[in-house]
Design an enzyme around this catalytic site. Structure first.
Site, PDB file in Angstrom:
ATOM      1  N   GLU A   1      75.522  48.128  42.741  1.00 41.86           N
ATOM      2  CA  GLU A   1      75.512  46.925  43.577  1.00 41.86           C
ATOM      3  C   GLU A   1      74.983  45.736  42.780  1.00 41.86           C
ATOM      4  O   GLU A   1      75.509  44.626  42.874  1.00 41.86           O
ATOM      5  CB  GLU A   1      74.662  47.192  44.825  1.00 41.86           C
ATOM      6  CG  GLU A   1      75.252  48.270  45.727  1.00 41.86           C
ATOM      7  CD  GLU A   1      75.099  49.699  45.227  1.00 41.86           C
ATOM      8  OE1 GLU A   1      75.879  50.561  45.681  1.00 41.86           O
ATOM      9  OE2 GLU A   1      74.204  49.974  44.387  1.00 41.86           O
TER      10      GLU A   1
ATOM     11  N   HIS B   1      59.979  35.005  37.100  1.00 45.82           N
ATOM     12  CA  HIS B   1      60.318  34.791  35.692  1.00 45.82           C
ATOM     13  C   HIS B   1      61.811  34.590  35.454  1.00 45.82           C
ATOM     14  O   HIS B   1      62.194  33.875  34.530  1.00 45.82           O
ATOM     15  CB  HIS B   1      59.851  35.972  34.841  1.00 45.82           C
ATOM     16  CG  HIS B   1      58.371  36.036  34.670  1.00 45.82           C
ATOM     17  ND1 HIS B   1      57.780  36.840  33.725  1.00 45.82           N
ATOM     18  CD2 HIS B   1      57.360  35.402  35.313  1.00 45.82           C
ATOM     19  CE1 HIS B   1      56.463  36.700  33.791  1.00 45.82           C
ATOM     20  NE2 HIS B   1      56.188  35.843  34.758  1.00 45.82           N
TER      21      HIS B   1
END
Length: 173
Positions: A76, A103
């Site tokens: 997925e 990040h």
């Protein structure tokens, strides 16, 4: 915040659980399917649909993120990552979920429905949805390099400088 969600048969129960709990928490949920269990369904179209909707919402200035689910979350995630401009991250705990947003400014999180109890998966998703991108220069620079490669097939001044080292196999006598 609008949240687009998609799954395959292996994540269908978790998807329904997340839709219920995230809607109750005030998120605007858009379910890209499937609507019913089919053990032979194919996740790519569902996940690509959700990722495209996230990209389109964000291009129109809407606060939007996505969730893609399956047995492991791996396929997925791969499908969502094929949508130009989307960064999808597989999260398996709170730290990986927060780092994906903080990040990497990931817009889609992938979670394995067969890897976590529903309550734990909900915590992972909530951590992802709540975490802002830090905006730190080093993270923005790296994200820009990924986007550059995605659009041009190169990272200026970077790929040509890489000199891979090969290590021959050691054979035992």
């Amino acid at each position: 915040m609008r949240v687009h969600i998609a799954t395959d048969h292996a994540g269908l129960e978790l998807s329904q659980y997340l839709v219920e709990h995230l809607t109750a928490a005030g998120y605007d949920l858009v379910d890209h399917g499937p609507a019913e269990y089919d053990a032979l369904d194919d996740y790519p179209a569902f996940c690509i649909s959700a990722a495209r909707a996230v990209r389109d919402d964000r291009e129109h200035g809407l606060d939007s993120l996505g969730i893609v689910l399956g047995g492991s979350g791996n396929g997925e995630q791969m499908a969502a990552n094929k949508v130009r401009g989307i960064r999808a991250a597989l999260a398996w705990n709170l730290d990986t979920a927060r780092l994906a947003r903080g990040h990497n400014d990931a817009q889609v999180v992938a979670v394995g429905g067969r890897q976590h109890p529903p309550e734990e998966a909900l915590e992972i998703v909530q951590a992802f949805l709540a975490e802002p991108f830090t905006g730190e220069e080093r993270h923005a620079r790296r994200i820009a390099q990924i986007a550059e490669y995605e659009s041009t097939g190169t990272v200026a001044g970077r790929l040509d400088d890489i000199r891979p080292r090969q290590f021959p196999a050691v054979r035992e006598a």
